[in-house]
Scaffold this active site. Structure first.
Site, PDB file in Angstrom:
ATOM      1  N   GLY A  10       0.821  -1.210   0.000  1.00  0.00           N
ATOM      2  CA  GLY A  10       0.000   0.000   0.000  1.00  0.00           C
ATOM      3  C   GLY A  10       0.851   1.254   0.000  1.00  0.00           C
ATOM      4  O   GLY A  10       1.893   1.306   0.671  1.00  0.00           O
ATOM      5  N   GLY A  15       1.136   4.916   3.857  1.00  0.00           N
ATOM      6  CA  GLY A  15       2.308   4.350   3.173  1.00  0.00           C
ATOM      7  C   GLY A  15       3.266   5.443   2.726  1.00  0.00           C
ATOM      8  O   GLY A  15       4.495   5.322   2.885  1.00  0.00           O
ATOM      9  N   VAL A  33      19.755   1.536  14.379  1.00  0.00           N
ATOM     10  CA  VAL A  33      19.691   0.128  13.986  1.00  0.00           C
ATOM     11  C   VAL A  33      20.976  -0.380  13.353  1.00  0.00           C
ATOM     12  O   VAL A  33      21.120  -1.587  13.113  1.00  0.00           O
ATOM     13  CB  VAL A  33      18.491  -0.152  13.041  1.00  0.00           C
ATOM     14  CG1 VAL A  33      17.201   0.211  13.705  1.00  0.00           C
ATOM     15  CG2 VAL A  33      18.646   0.586  11.728  1.00  0.00           C
ATOM     16  N   VAL A 132      -3.794   1.423  17.000  1.00  0.00           N
ATOM     17  CA  VAL A 132      -4.611   2.123  18.003  1.00  0.00           C
ATOM     18  C   VAL A 132      -4.048   3.519  18.218  1.00  0.00           C
ATOM     19  O   VAL A 132      -2.869   3.676  18.548  1.00  0.00           O
ATOM     20  CB  VAL A 132      -4.630   1.372  19.351  1.00  0.00           C
ATOM     21  CG1 VAL A 132      -5.473   2.115  20.379  1.00  0.00           C
ATOM     22  CG2 VAL A 132      -5.151  -0.042  19.181  1.00  0.00           C
ATOM     23  N   GLY A 187     -12.073  16.544   5.214  1.00  0.00           N
ATOM     24  CA  GLY A 187     -11.315  15.301   5.027  1.00  0.00           C
ATOM     25  C   GLY A 187     -11.121  14.502   6.307  1.00  0.00           C
ATOM     26  O   GLY A 187     -10.391  13.520   6.315  1.00  0.00           O
ATOM     27  N   LYS A 205     -10.459  -0.820  18.408  1.00  0.00           N
ATOM     28  CA  LYS A 205      -9.259  -0.355  19.122  1.00  0.00           C
ATOM     29  C   LYS A 205      -9.341  -0.732  20.604  1.00  0.00           C
ATOM     30  O   LYS A 205      -8.342  -1.134  21.208  1.00  0.00           O
ATOM     31  CB  LYS A 205      -9.105   1.159  18.936  1.00  0.00           C
ATOM     32  CG  LYS A 205      -8.797   1.529  17.482  1.00  0.00           C
ATOM     33  CD  LYS A 205      -8.995   3.006  17.213  1.00  0.00           C
ATOM     34  CE  LYS A 205      -8.690   3.355  15.759  1.00  0.00           C
ATOM     35  NZ  LYS A 205      -9.151   4.702  15.386  1.00  0.00           N
TER      36      LYS A 205
HETATM   37  N1  HSE Z   1     -11.217   6.765  11.206  1.00  0.00           N
HETATM   38  C1  HSE Z   1     -10.251   6.812  12.246  1.00  0.00           C
HETATM   39  C2  HSE Z   1     -10.539   8.019  13.136  1.00  0.00           C
HETATM   40  C3  HSE Z   1      -8.862   6.886  11.664  1.00  0.00           C
HETATM   41  O1  HSE Z   1     -11.376   8.854  12.795  1.00  0.00           O
HETATM   42  O2  HSE Z   1      -9.939   8.132  14.192  1.00  0.00           O
HETATM   43  C4  HSE Z   1      -7.819   6.199  12.446  1.00  0.00           C
HETATM   44  O3  HSE Z   1      -8.085   4.883  12.760  1.00  0.00           O
END
Ligand code: HSE
Length: 432
Positions: A10, A15, A33, A132, A187, A205
């Site tokens: 991805g 990514g 590293v 998470v 967005g 989560k």
């Molecule tokens: N859709 C999730 C949020 C993005 O609004 O927190 C991250 O998992």
């Protein structure tokens, strides 16, 4: 090790962030590293698409096998999403002795333990810090930072979209629909925001956090989930009058070896550390028996914040490679799952009722609570705009979920109760 090669599955927002951080922080990464990190192959859907970052076109491929079966690739980084098919690809990567780093909470919430088992069988690492709360290093905090303590409670604002919506509703007096539209234009919210606004994203989560925090395999189905779509401006107005802030809160709590995990709109007292977490930010509040209250705050999504967690996972894999201890850190849950029954889940509740404006109504309602030995912390009857019948807000002292739901059922049967407008859990911090 002369060089470590990464294969990316991805090249979307996250990514691209991974590629950028590996480039921008090369010097620091190499110092940590001991060798350079090279992005050797990237699986993309289309070779021609315009990208946010510049990438050598020879690195791109549309054939996943170019990543999974390249003998030079040491670490596969999964940032493409998806569950069933992605699980199979990652199992293939692990069986091919490639370490895996993923940001995929949907996958880890459902297949985390299966994948960790496959990883351990192959002597491979599988890390998922970014799954998470994006840029907040909460998984490592729980697994390593608080390894010496007994975690008793975790509360999380782990969904940025819903926190943005609730913050705007709270500040601007706008409706849920208006704010959702604004969040989509900016967005923050997806075109299809269902899994965010219905609480599912947060539930995944919380299942991951609860599994790690309580060392018990908590499945998604164990999380009781309620989203934010039913919250109204009136609810928030009442909350303000009572000194509360509304948040979508994930709660994972352990008492006497039994656990509850839920995600639900919750009124927090304004003094709760989570009440001041605004907009799209995330935070996880963790209580430990010894440490007391702690809180971890930061961006829960976004290209570079999420990529920070991913690249830090890559660093840990590489340190383990140097030490020759890959696949040794995952430990299976110490305890059998032991969930609380509804009679064992206690909280305070906010309840907003519309009642007929007649004598004896209050006595009728309060006697239902008295039968269950539940007393009130606050009672409010204030005129608000557009009021058509008498409106009453009650905040209870601690009540069990079972008793409270029984009362709700009986309130619905009362002639004098016209409408149960809303009902929310209420939380204060343990420190006040
Ligand atoms: N859709 C999730 C949020 C993005 O609004 O927190 C991250 O998992």
């Amino acid at each position: 090790m002369n060089e470590i090669s990464i294969g990316l599955l991805g090249l979307g927002t996250v990514g691209s962030g991974v590629v950028q951080i590996i480039e921008d922080h090369q010097e620091k990464l190499m110092y940590q590293v001991g060798c350079p990190i090279k992005v050797k192959k990237i699986l993309v859907k289309s070779l021609d698409k315009e990208r946010a970052i510049e990438v050598d076109p020879s690195v791109l491929t549309t054939d996943v096998n170019d990543v999974l079966f390249d003998p030079e690739i040491d670490i596969v980084v999964e940032v493409m999403g998806g569950v069933e098919q992605t699980k199979n690809l990652l199992i293939q990567a692990l069986n091919n002795k490639k370490h895996v780093v993923t940001a995929n909470k949907d996958l880890m919430a459902v297949y985390g333990s299966e994948l960790l088992t496959v990883a351990a069988e192959n002597g491979c690492d599988l890390f998922f810090e970014a799954s998470v709360a994006g840029g907040i290093p909460i998984i490592r905090t729980i697994v390593d930072g608080l390894a010496s303590d007994r975690i008793t409670k975790m509360m999380g604002i782990v969904n940025g979209t819903t926190n943005f919506i609730l913050t705007k509703m709270n500040n601007g007096g706008a409706s849920y629909d208006e704010v959702l539209k604004e969040a989509q234009e900016l967005g923050f919210a997806e075109a299809d925001p269902t899994s965010d606004v219905e609480g599912l994203d947060a539930a995944r989560k919380m299942a991951i956090l609860a599994t790690l925090g309580f060392s018990m395999k908590i499945d998604l189905a164990d999380v009781s989930v309620q989203g934010i779509t039913g919250i109204t401006e009136e609810d928030l107005q009442y909350g303000k009058q009572l000194g509360y802030t509304m948040k979508l809160i994930g709660i994972a709590q352990e008492d006497d070896g039994k656990v509850e995990v839920s995600v639900q709109p919750t009124f927090l007292s304004n003094s709760h550390p989570l009440a001041s977490v605004q907009n799209e930010y995330n935070a996880v509040y963790v209580c430990g028996e010894a440490v007391g209250e702690t809180m971890f705050y930061g961006p829960g999504a976004g290209s570079l914040p999420t990529a920070t967690s991913i690249v830090s996972d890559i660093v840990v894999v590489m340190k383990n490679m140097r030490l020759g201890v890959n696949g040794k850190s995952a430990i299976s849950p110490q305890y059998q799952k032991n969930m609380k029954s509804d009679a064992e889940i206690f909280s305070k509740y906010f309840l907003r009722l519309q009642v007929s404006d007649s004598i004896g109504v209050f006595a009728e309602i309060t006697s239902l609570f008295a039968e269950h030995n539940i007393s009130f912390e606050k009672i409010l009857q204030l005129p608000i705009q557009k009021r058509v019948v008498a409106e009453v807000v009650l905040v209870t002292h601690h009540a069990s979920k079972r008793d409270f739901e029984d009362i709700l059922g009986r309130l619905r049967d009362l002639q004098s109760v016209k409408n149960i407008k809303s009902c929310y859990r209420v939380e204060r911090s343990t420190g006040n």
